[in-house]
Design a protein around this motif. Structure first.
Motif, mmCIF file in Angstrom:
data_model
loop_
_atom_site.group_PDB
_atom_site.id
_atom_site.type_symbol
_atom_site.label_atom_id
_atom_site.label_comp_id
_atom_site.label_asym_id
_atom_site.label_seq_id
_atom_site.Cartn_x
_atom_site.Cartn_y
_atom_site.Cartn_z
ATOM 1 N N SER A 313 0.821 -1.214 0.000
ATOM 2 C CA SER A 313 0.000 0.000 0.000
ATOM 3 C C SER A 313 0.854 1.263 0.000
ATOM 4 O O SER A 313 0.383 2.332 -0.371
ATOM 5 N N LYS A 314 2.116 1.128 0.425
ATOM 6 C CA LYS A 314 2.969 2.320 0.509
ATOM 7 C C LYS A 314 4.432 1.909 0.504
ATOM 8 O O LYS A 314 4.818 0.979 1.215
ATOM 9 N N THR A 315 5.243 2.580 -0.310
ATOM 10 C CA THR A 315 6.694 2.366 -0.330
ATOM 11 C C THR A 315 7.379 3.724 -0.277
ATOM 12 O O THR A 315 7.034 4.627 -1.043
ATOM 13 N N THR A 316 8.339 3.863 0.639
ATOM 14 C CA THR A 316 9.023 5.145 0.834
ATOM 15 C C THR A 316 10.519 4.935 0.867
ATOM 16 O O THR A 316 11.017 4.067 1.590
ATOM 17 N N LYS A 317 11.248 5.711 0.075
ATOM 18 C CA LYS A 317 12.718 5.693 0.119
ATOM 19 C C LYS A 317 13.182 6.554 1.289
ATOM 20 O O LYS A 317 12.712 7.669 1.488
ATOM 21 N N ILE A 318 14.095 6.015 2.089
ATOM 22 C CA ILE A 318 14.696 6.811 3.161
ATOM 23 C C ILE A 318 15.783 7.679 2.544
ATOM 24 O O ILE A 318 16.770 7.167 2.005
ATOM 25 N N GLU A 319 15.606 8.955 2.609
ATOM 26 C CA GLU A 319 16.583 9.873 2.021
ATOM 27 C C GLU A 319 17.884 9.849 2.820
ATOM 28 O O GLU A 319 17.894 9.586 4.023
ATOM 29 N N ASN A 320 18.965 10.154 2.122
ATOM 30 C CA ASN A 320 20.283 10.138 2.770
ATOM 31 C C ASN A 320 20.318 10.995 4.031
ATOM 32 O O ASN A 320 20.917 10.616 5.043
ATOM 33 N N ALA A 321 19.668 12.163 3.968
ATOM 34 C CA ALA A 321 19.694 13.080 5.108
ATOM 35 C C ALA A 321 18.998 12.493 6.329
ATOM 36 O O ALA A 321 19.290 12.877 7.469
ATOM 37 N N ASP A 322 18.072 11.563 6.098
ATOM 38 C CA ASP A 322 17.316 10.967 7.201
ATOM 39 C C ASP A 322 17.962 9.695 7.749
ATOM 40 O O ASP A 322 17.555 9.196 8.805
ATOM 41 N N LEU A 323 18.938 9.141 7.035
ATOM 42 C CA LEU A 323 19.514 7.858 7.430
ATOM 43 C C LEU A 323 20.187 7.873 8.809
ATOM 44 O O LEU A 323 20.030 6.911 9.571
ATOM 45 N N PRO A 324 20.941 8.925 9.177
ATOM 46 C CA PRO A 324 21.544 8.908 10.519
ATOM 47 C C PRO A 324 20.506 8.779 11.636
ATOM 48 O O PRO A 324 20.686 7.983 12.564
ATOM 49 N N ASP A 382 18.651 8.669 29.854
ATOM 50 C CA ASP A 382 17.557 9.455 30.419
ATOM 51 C C ASP A 382 17.145 10.597 29.501
ATOM 52 O O ASP A 382 16.039 11.126 29.632
ATOM 53 N N MET A 383 18.036 10.986 28.587
ATOM 54 C CA MET A 383 17.766 12.104 27.675
ATOM 55 C C MET A 383 17.839 11.640 26.218
ATOM 56 O O MET A 383 18.286 12.361 25.346
ATOM 57 N N LEU A 384 17.362 10.414 25.961
ATOM 58 C CA LEU A 384 17.541 9.820 24.640
ATOM 59 C C LEU A 384 16.885 10.647 23.539
ATOM 60 O O LEU A 384 17.428 10.766 22.432
ATOM 61 N N ASP A 385 15.737 11.244 23.814
ATOM 62 C CA ASP A 385 15.087 12.077 22.797
ATOM 63 C C ASP A 385 15.973 13.253 22.404
ATOM 64 O O ASP A 385 16.049 13.625 21.228
ATOM 65 N N SER A 386 16.662 13.834 23.384
ATOM 66 C CA SER A 386 17.570 14.956 23.091
ATOM 67 C C SER A 386 18.776 14.492 22.283
ATOM 68 O O SER A 386 19.246 15.197 21.389
ATOM 69 N N VAL A 387 19.267 13.281 22.605
ATOM 70 C CA VAL A 387 20.389 12.730 21.835
ATOM 71 C C VAL A 387 19.969 12.514 20.383
ATOM 72 O O VAL A 387 20.672 12.908 19.445
ATOM 73 N N LEU A 388 18.811 11.913 20.187
ATOM 74 C CA LEU A 388 18.338 11.634 18.831
ATOM 75 C C LEU A 388 18.096 12.917 18.041
ATOM 76 O O LEU A 388 18.332 12.962 16.821
ATOM 77 N N ALA A 389 17.668 13.953 18.725
ATOM 78 C CA ALA A 389 17.391 15.230 18.046
ATOM 79 C C ALA A 389 18.631 15.785 17.363
ATOM 80 O O ALA A 389 18.526 16.519 16.373
ATOM 81 N N GLU A 390 19.806 15.439 17.877
ATOM 82 C CA GLU A 390 21.041 15.927 17.270
ATOM 83 C C GLU A 390 21.288 15.337 15.883
ATOM 84 O O GLU A 390 22.121 15.839 15.125
ATOM 85 N N PHE A 391 20.580 14.244 15.564
ATOM 86 C CA PHE A 391 20.767 13.592 14.267
ATOM 87 C C PHE A 391 19.662 13.945 13.268
ATOM 88 O O PHE A 391 19.608 13.395 12.180
ATOM 89 N N LEU A 392 18.795 14.897 13.669
ATOM 90 C CA LEU A 392 17.773 15.366 12.739
ATOM 91 C C LEU A 392 18.433 16.065 11.554
ATOM 92 O O LEU A 392 19.418 16.795 11.728
ATOM 93 N N PRO A 393 17.904 15.886 10.335
ATOM 94 C CA PRO A 393 18.471 16.603 9.189
ATOM 95 C C PRO A 393 18.252 18.103 9.324
ATOM 96 O O PRO A 393 17.241 18.544 9.878
ATOM 97 N N GLU A 394 19.218 18.860 8.831
ATOM 98 C CA GLU A 394 19.092 20.322 8.917
ATOM 99 C C GLU A 394 18.196 20.829 7.811
ATOM 100 O O GLU A 394 18.130 20.261 6.733
#
Length: 394
Positions: A313-324, A382-394
């Motif tokens: 029903s749905k296929t999505t390519k993970i863009e390079n910027a989103d891979l980290p 304890d701050m995993l969401d903050s750690v992950l936020a650092e890998f958000l694409p700019e």
């Protein structure tokens, strides 16, 4: 995100060696929908169309055979819904047909989710004979009050009986699913659930906090849950209790005796590949040219059972910027951490793509490096969401 590697981003992912391959099989029916459940599950009405559904899944897989790329299946996980509603004979047929299409690793792990209210000794014997070598038993709690609030169809005796029957059938590798942070649950209540599972001989326990998800009965009518401070105390006490009993916390919510880690889930968390068949099943595949895609199958059982040119029903390519971020959302859940080599192999991107971000997180004390592997520090967990936020694409 570090801007110095934009040229590498534009160059596209590069594969160093084949990514391990698993298979997820979704059985969408259950006896009764639980009020906390947001999975693709549908209450059983009448006889289950076992053979028709197996035929549909095989047709579905035939359309995806190009994703295999000569790889062996390392694991199969049958989830739901309630997969233990299907007979052992159905799974024996399914595995025989799968083997005609895909090579199985000699030590393949095959897991079946089982509801204590839908199994008995003969079924466990049959599942073992069919080739299933690991179970995940959905207990959630041994407390009769909590089971009633959670809408479960089994009682505590059923749960203990299911564990005993699994052991008697020869399953020495099985998981017990338990929840904490339940309605009016005390720390003593939560630790009692854990101790019962430990005493029953479970070699693997998944112990996770109840979360209220959209599109569930609990979302419409939220139960009264413990305060956040109490949930933190329960979590800490439970982790200590499991550790004292010889369980290693190898992922945020997964605890295992040595050698009983879930290989299938480890493949998820290490950003491996997995095929998906069944109504609403999700898959992730690294294509031959290096592109990484996620895909989803037709959601309703009725539509899935219809012959169709495609059940995707749905296929999505993970863009390079989103891979980290995609990689880190999985890998940072693991206590063992990840190496720079694993990041490069599974994402197809060079380590330089995230090196500065990782260095900054280490300087801030949120990541640490031990024996060549990166993992969150205790504060980082304890701050995993903050750690992950650092890998958000700019």
């Amino acid at each position: 995100m570090n801007n110095s590697t934009l040229s590498t981003m534009n160059a596209g992912p590069r594969l160093l060696k084949p990514v391990p391959l698993s298979l997820y099989v979704h059985i969408p029916w259950c006896v009764r929908k639980c009020p906390y459940c947001d999975f693709n599950s549908h209450e059983q009405k009448g006889d289950l169309p076992e053979q028709a559904y197996i035929d549909a899944m095989l047709e579905d897989l035939d359309q995806d055979l190009g994703f295999i790329q000569g790889r062996e299946l390392q694991s199969i996980f049958i989830g739901g819904g309630t997969p233990s509603l299907f007979s052992p004979e159905a799974y024996q047929t399914l595995f025989a047909k799968l083997r005609e299409r895909i090579d199985f690793a000699s030590d393949i792990e095959i897991t079946l989710e089982a509801n204590p209210g839908t199994v008995e000794q003969t079924r466990f014997d049959g599942y073992r004979h069919a080739g299933i070598n690991r179970l995940s038993i959905g207990v959630q709690s041994f407390d009769p009050r909590q089971l009633k609030k959670l809408g479960r169809i089994h009682n505590s005796d059923d749960a203990l009986r299911a564990i005993h029957c699994a052991q008697k059938a020869g399953f020495d590798n099985f998981n017990v699913d338990l929840m904490h942070g339940l309605n009016d649950q005390t720390q003593t209540d939560a630790l009692s659930d854990l101790q019962i599972a430990i005493d029953a001989g479970a070699p693997h326990i998944s112990w996770y906090q109840l979360t209220i998800e959209p599109n569930t009965e609990f979302f419409k009518r939220p139960p009264s849950l413990p305060l956040e401070t109490e949930m933190h105390r329960i979590q800490s006490a439970g982790v200590n209790s499991l550790s004292y009993s010889g369980f290693q916390r190898y992922e945020v919510s997964a605890f295992a005796k040595a050698g009983h880690e879930s290989r299938h889930n480890l493949n998820y968390w290490q950003f491996g590949d997995y095929l998906a068949i069944g109504a609403g099943a999700h898959g992730k595949i690294t294509q031959a040219k290096g592109n990484i895609i996620r895909y989803q199958k037709t959601r309703t059982p009725e539509d899935y059972l219809q012959r169709s040119p495609s059940r995707s029903s749905k296929t999505t390519k993970i863009e390079n910027a989103d891979l980290p971020l995609e990689f880190m959302m999985n890998a940072l859940r693991l206590q063992q951490g990840f190496s720079s080599e694993l990041f490069e192999q599974r994402s197809g991107l060079p380590w330089s793509h995230i090196a500065r971000t990782v260095d900054d997180l280490m300087l801030s004390g949120l990541l640490q490096k031990t024996d060549g592997k990166y993992r969150p520090s205790p504060r980082g967990y304890d701050m995993l969401d903050s750690v992950l936020a650092e890998f958000l694409p700019e």
